[in-house]
Structure formats: structure tokens, C-alpha cells
Design a protein around this motif. Structure first.
Motif, mmCIF file in Angstrom:
data_model
loop_
_atom_site.group_PDB
_atom_site.id
_atom_site.type_symbol
_atom_site.label_atom_id
_atom_site.label_comp_id
_atom_site.label_asym_id
_atom_site.label_seq_id
_atom_site.Cartn_x
_atom_site.Cartn_y
_atom_site.Cartn_z
ATOM 1 N N GLY A 10 -5.899 -8.268 23.369
ATOM 2 C CA GLY A 10 -5.943 -9.518 24.134
ATOM 3 C C GLY A 10 -4.806 -9.609 25.133
ATOM 4 O O GLY A 10 -3.638 -9.435 24.771
ATOM 5 N N MET A 13 -1.862 -15.245 27.256
ATOM 6 C CA MET A 13 -0.432 -15.550 27.181
ATOM 7 C C MET A 13 0.192 -14.990 25.900
ATOM 8 O O MET A 13 1.287 -14.418 25.932
ATOM 9 C CB MET A 13 -0.228 -17.071 27.269
ATOM 10 C CG MET A 13 1.207 -17.510 27.241
ATOM 11 S SD MET A 13 2.231 -16.768 28.539
ATOM 12 C CE MET A 13 2.097 -17.979 29.848
ATOM 13 N N ALA A 14 -0.496 -15.129 24.756
ATOM 14 C CA ALA A 14 0.089 -14.664 23.486
ATOM 15 C C ALA A 14 0.240 -13.144 23.484
ATOM 16 O O ALA A 14 1.301 -12.613 23.130
ATOM 17 C CB ALA A 14 -0.780 -15.114 22.313
ATOM 18 N N GLU A 33 -7.870 -5.225 26.572
ATOM 19 C CA GLU A 33 -8.442 -6.506 27.019
ATOM 20 C C GLU A 33 -9.920 -6.294 27.325
ATOM 21 O O GLU A 33 -10.277 -5.394 28.077
ATOM 22 C CB GLU A 33 -7.694 -7.007 28.260
ATOM 23 C CG GLU A 33 -8.347 -8.172 28.983
ATOM 24 C CD GLU A 33 -8.646 -9.380 28.083
ATOM 25 O OE1 GLU A 33 -7.741 -9.855 27.393
ATOM 26 O OE2 GLU A 33 -9.821 -9.823 28.076
ATOM 27 N N LYS A 34 -10.767 -7.156 26.774
ATOM 28 C CA LYS A 34 -12.209 -6.940 26.958
ATOM 29 C C LYS A 34 -12.691 -7.335 28.356
ATOM 30 O O LYS A 34 -13.698 -6.828 28.831
ATOM 31 C CB LYS A 34 -13.008 -7.666 25.883
ATOM 32 C CG LYS A 34 -13.043 -9.163 25.998
ATOM 33 C CD LYS A 34 -13.942 -9.747 24.907
ATOM 34 C CE LYS A 34 -14.000 -11.259 25.024
ATOM 35 N NZ LYS A 34 -14.780 -11.884 23.972
ATOM 36 N N ARG A 41 -7.663 -17.469 28.667
ATOM 37 C CA ARG A 41 -8.085 -18.837 29.016
ATOM 38 C C ARG A 41 -7.201 -19.466 30.104
ATOM 39 O O ARG A 41 -7.499 -20.560 30.575
ATOM 40 C CB ARG A 41 -8.122 -19.702 27.750
ATOM 41 C CG ARG A 41 -9.372 -19.463 26.920
ATOM 42 C CD ARG A 41 -9.283 -20.135 25.576
ATOM 43 N NE ARG A 41 -8.509 -19.358 24.633
ATOM 44 C CZ ARG A 41 -7.865 -19.861 23.587
ATOM 45 N NH1 ARG A 41 -7.880 -21.153 23.369
ATOM 46 N NH2 ARG A 41 -7.197 -19.065 22.764
ATOM 47 N N TYR A 58 -3.178 -27.196 33.339
ATOM 48 C CA TYR A 58 -1.737 -27.323 33.594
ATOM 49 C C TYR A 58 -1.047 -26.961 32.293
ATOM 50 O O TYR A 58 -1.688 -26.918 31.230
ATOM 51 C CB TYR A 58 -1.370 -28.761 34.021
ATOM 52 C CG TYR A 58 -1.691 -29.793 32.974
ATOM 53 C CD1 TYR A 58 -0.775 -30.103 31.974
ATOM 54 C CD2 TYR A 58 -2.930 -30.423 32.948
ATOM 55 C CE1 TYR A 58 -1.082 -31.025 30.983
ATOM 56 C CE2 TYR A 58 -3.243 -31.344 31.961
ATOM 57 C CZ TYR A 58 -2.314 -31.639 30.986
ATOM 58 O OH TYR A 58 -2.617 -32.537 29.994
ATOM 59 N N ILE A 131 -12.317 -4.348 21.632
ATOM 60 C CA ILE A 131 -12.080 -3.701 20.336
ATOM 61 C C ILE A 131 -13.068 -4.267 19.314
ATOM 62 O O ILE A 131 -13.203 -5.486 19.172
ATOM 63 C CB ILE A 131 -10.615 -3.906 19.882
ATOM 64 C CG1 ILE A 131 -9.665 -3.293 20.921
ATOM 65 C CG2 ILE A 131 -10.387 -3.299 18.501
ATOM 66 C CD1 ILE A 131 -9.916 -1.833 21.258
ATOM 67 N N ARG A 286 -10.407 -25.068 22.769
ATOM 68 C CA ARG A 286 -9.206 -25.782 22.326
ATOM 69 C C ARG A 286 -9.174 -25.830 20.803
ATOM 70 O O ARG A 286 -10.181 -26.105 20.158
ATOM 71 C CB ARG A 286 -9.204 -27.226 22.859
ATOM 72 C CG ARG A 286 -9.383 -27.376 24.359
ATOM 73 C CD ARG A 286 -8.239 -26.771 25.151
ATOM 74 N NE ARG A 286 -6.941 -27.348 24.890
ATOM 75 C CZ ARG A 286 -6.380 -28.303 25.630
ATOM 76 N NH1 ARG A 286 -7.013 -28.804 26.653
ATOM 77 N NH2 ARG A 286 -5.166 -28.745 25.338
ATOM 78 N N ASP A 308 -2.722 -19.046 20.383
ATOM 79 C CA ASP A 308 -2.444 -20.484 20.426
ATOM 80 C C ASP A 308 -2.855 -21.179 19.142
ATOM 81 O O ASP A 308 -2.178 -22.080 18.645
ATOM 82 C CB ASP A 308 -3.139 -21.127 21.643
ATOM 83 C CG ASP A 308 -4.657 -21.013 21.618
ATOM 84 O OD1 ASP A 308 -5.188 -20.132 20.916
ATOM 85 O OD2 ASP A 308 -5.309 -21.819 22.312
ATOM 86 N N ARG A 314 -2.335 -25.344 23.077
ATOM 87 C CA ARG A 314 -1.758 -25.297 24.421
ATOM 88 C C ARG A 314 -1.197 -23.920 24.736
ATOM 89 O O ARG A 314 -0.903 -23.126 23.841
ATOM 90 C CB ARG A 314 -0.633 -26.332 24.539
ATOM 91 C CG ARG A 314 -1.126 -27.727 24.350
ATOM 92 C CD ARG A 314 -0.245 -28.752 25.028
ATOM 93 N NE ARG A 314 -1.055 -29.916 25.322
ATOM 94 C CZ ARG A 314 -1.711 -30.090 26.456
ATOM 95 N NH1 ARG A 314 -1.620 -29.218 27.425
ATOM 96 N NH2 ARG A 314 -2.450 -31.152 26.641
ATOM 97 N N VAL A 315 -0.998 -23.710 26.020
ATOM 98 C CA VAL A 315 -0.475 -22.427 26.482
ATOM 99 C C VAL A 315 0.892 -22.160 25.860
ATOM 100 O O VAL A 315 1.205 -21.032 25.473
ATOM 101 C CB VAL A 315 -0.405 -22.413 28.026
ATOM 102 C CG1 VAL A 315 0.277 -21.157 28.527
ATOM 103 C CG2 VAL A 315 -1.810 -22.540 28.615
#
Ligand SMILES: Cc1cc2nc3c(=O)[nH]c(=O)nc-3n(C[C@H](O)[C@H](O)[C@H](O)COP(=O)(O)OP(=O)(O)OC[C@H]3O[C@@H](n4cnc5c(N)ncnc54)[C@H](O)[C@@H]3O)c2cc1C
Length: 335
Positions: A10, A13-14, A33-34, A41, A58, A131, A286, A308, A314-315
Motif C-alpha cells: 500500500g 499515507m500509512a 501498490e495495486k 485515499r 482536507y 498482493i 472512513r 488509518d 483521518r489522514v
């Protein structure tokens, strides 16, 4: 560079926060990354006019570490403040109203997916590699299999950062340690990207919970001047979790018609003519019920779940989880 090999699944951000943290220790990192693009997101859809931000709208920066990251991104011109003229509807909760008063809002510049810019370092990123299985080779090493029958590895450690249900599919065959991921709940979200021929006659740039069907509506990507010169008024609508659940399997045309109808009812005016419109279904958008800890270890600390959904919706929760998973991996492999 050490000989330690790490796979990250993935490139949101994480995953990128984990990858960049481990890369800085000299580990040999490969990100799988697929999709064709990076950011997950934190998503921006390219159109004939420019980019619509159709995922995260945001970010907030309540955690000092993430606030420092945002300052770094601003210095790279990858982030900027955003203070829209905001309308909040009756379904806005007291907690959300409190947060609105306290939080500063930031966007990626010129579009949301650029927010990951400072994390993209010279480690290997293999795009369009989904994967499908993690294979344990022995007590200390793992191989990854992808949807094109590719096999990669061996890796000394693996961090999985897909949304919770997809992470569960990959990890639960390995160990019961990962069973708690099954308790995480993530809501879907239908997003509509509408390019109006003339400006929508409203005093607001963004609306929070304007109706039971729509949880968010906003002029997209306000800082991209070129986009706005080409497209008079681009709006993104996000359907509420309940509406999205009820219409999850509807076709795009029906979703577009219903959500534009809801926008018309909210704004109380005839909508301007559309130049173009499209919809995107986020099956896992979410987090509603998070895991409650920043990451989940298994396989002697060598296969770690993050994202997340570990901490919230959240980001910045993704950033914190990615960092925490990387520190746990360093503790396992280097001590
Ligand atoms: C419609 C919507 C609105 C939102 N609004 C906001 C907001 O306003 N503010 C906010 O802070 N947050 C918002 N969020 C949430 C925010 O986008 C997420 O919290 C954050 O981006 C999650 O990052 P992540 O890295 O944990 O996961 P993701 O961004 O989902 O990254 C996971 C990555 O893993 C990849 N992947 C999945 N499975 C595999 C596999 N098997 N193999 C390889 N790759 C795989 C995916 O393609 C993806 O790129 C919103 C989300 C959505 C969808």
C-alpha cells in the motif's frame, strides 16, 4: 544500506510513512501498490480540466509530529492552508462543531495526492502490483504473491496498510493474532465529481452535512488556478455513510442523478448545466470503529498491520500508524 529487506503493501499515507522511516535506517524497502498512482485515499482524479480531489478533502494536524510533517510539506510547496466559506447543516455533531472552531485545515498542493510528496524517497515502488498472498518461508522470512502470478522476496519483514477488510484477507490466514482486525468497521462513500458550466449560485465553498444524503459538498481543488480557468465550477459531493450503504450496488448514473437532486434541494436553486460528471465508489472510505491501537504485530513482530483504521478516520491517523509500525519493525529487527 543494510541487508534487511522489507515489503510494504500500500502506497497511501500509512505505507509511505512506514517506508520512508525504514528507508532512513538503511533498510532495503520495496512498496507494492495495486493502483497506477500513489496516495491511496488521498486521491485526485485527472479530467480534461485538471484534477478533482474525490477522496480526502482536507487534513487536520492535531498531533505535533503530523503538524511538523505538514510544515515540511508546505516548505516543499506540497501543502497549503485552506479556509473555505463553510456552511454546516443540522446533522453536524456538537463534537464536529467544536473541532471546526479549533482545527486548521490543509490541502495538498496543487492537488490532494501531492501531500505524500515529502515521503517519496529513493526506495523501490512497484505500482499495479496487487498482493494476493503472503507466504511464510521460515520463521524469519516471507514471500509475496501478486495478481499476475509474480513472486517477490524473501523479505525479513512485511507491513500491510490496505483498508482493514483487505488487510484482514491477507493476514488472517497467517495467524489468529490478526483476528481483531475483523472488528474494525469502515463505511463506504459514493463520490460525485460535477463540472458545472457556470458557477453554482451559493455563498458557500463547502457544506458539511447539508442533507441526510450528502455529508460533504465542496468546490474542488480551489488552489489550482489553471483548473478553475478551464472549468467554471467543479464540485465534489460525498454521500453520507448511510446513503452510501443503501445505494452501494446502484449504478453510477442513478447515484449521480440522486445526489445532484439532493444538492439542488439543498441549494434551493436550479443547478447550472453540467459540462461533465462522473462518480466513484469508495467501498472502504472512513473508519467508524477503529482497532484502538496504532498497529497490530504478529509473526514474531515481522508482519505488522497498519493504516488509518488502527486509530481513526483521518489522514493524520494513517501517518501516525505508519510511523508506529515502522518503529515496531525497527525494534524487532534491529533492537
Ligand atoms: C471520500 C473520502 C473522504 C475523506 N475525507 C477525509 C478528510 O476530509 N480528512 C481526512 O483527514 N481524511 C479523510 N478521509 C480519510 C483519509 O483519506 C484516510 O484516512 C487516509 O488517506 C488513509 O491512508 P492509508 O494509508 O491508511 O490508507 P489508503 O490511503 O487506503 O492506502 C492504502 C493503499 O493500499 C493499496 N492496496 C490495497 N490493497 C492492496 C493490495 N492487496 N496490494 C497492493 N496495494 C494494495 C490501495 O490501493 C491504497 O493505495 C477520506 C476518505 C475518503 C475515501
Amino acid at each position: 544500506m543494510t541487508s534487511i529487506r522489507i515489503a510494504i503493501i500500500g502506497a497511501g499515507m500509512a505505507g509511505l510513512k512506514a517506508a520512508s522511516t525504514l528507508h532512513k535506517t538503511g533498510m532495503n524497502v520495496t512498496v507494492f501498490e495495486k493502483s497506477r498512482g500513489l496516495g491511496g485515499r488521498l486521491a485526485s482524479r485527472r479530467t480534461e480540466f485538471g484534477h478533482f480531489n474525490h477522496g480526502a478533502q482536507y487534513v487536520t494536524a492535531r498531533h505535533p509530529g503530523f503538524a511538523a510533517y505538514i510544515e515540511q510539506a508546505k516548505s516543499f510547496n506540497a501543502a497549503q492552508n485552506w479556509k473555505p466559506n463553510l456552511h454546516h447543516g443540522q446533522e453536524t455533531s456538537p463534537q464536529q462543531l467544536g473541532n471546526l472552531a479549533l482545527d486548521h485545515w490543509y490541502q495538498g498542493a496543487p492537488q490532494m495526492n501531492k501531500l505524500i510528496g515529502p515521503l517519496v524517497e529513493p526506495f523501490e515502488i512497484l505500482k499495479q502490483h496487487q498482493i494476493t498472498r503472503i507466504e511464510q518461508l521460515d520463521t524469519r522470512s516471507f514471500a509475496l504473491h501478486d495478481d499476475l502470478d509474480g513472486k517477490f522476496g524473501p523479505f525479513d519483514g512485511v507491513i500491510v496498510t490496505a483498508p482493514a477488510p483487505q488487510t484482514a484477507q491477507l493476514l488472517q490466514p497467517l495467524s489468529q493474532r490478526y483476528d481483531p482486525i475483523g472488528d474494525v468497521v469502515m463505511a463506504p462513500c459514493w463520490a460525485v465529481m460535477a463540472a458545472f458550466e457556470t458557477p453554482l449560485p451559493t455563498a458557500f465553498d463547502a457544506m458539511l452535512h447539508p442533507s441526510p444524503a450528502i455529508s460533504w459538498a465542496a468546490r474542488s481543488n480551489p488552489s489550482d488556478d489553471l483548473f478553475h480557468r478551464r472549468c467554471p465550477d467543479p464540485w465534489v459531493l460525498h454521500a453520507s455513510p448511510n446513503w452510501s450503504r443503501d445505494h452501494l450496488e446502484d449504478d453510477q448514473e442513478r447515484v449521480i442523478e440522486k445526489l445532484l437532486g439532493a444538492l439542488r434541494d439543498v441549494s434551493g436553486v436550479k443547478l447550472p448545466d453540467l459540462h461533465s460528471v462522473q462518480a466513484h465508489r469508495w467501498r472502504y472510505a472512513r473508519t467508524e470503529t477503529p482497532l484502538g491501537s496504532s498497529h497490530l504485530n504478529g509473526m514474531n513482530g515481522r508482519v505488522i498491520a497498519a493504516g488509518d483504521w488502527c486509530l481513526g478516520a483521518r489522514v493524520e491517523a494513517a501517518w501516525r500508524s505508519g510511523q508506529s509500525a515502522a518503529h515496531a519493525m525497527i525494534e524487532t529487527l534491529i533492537g
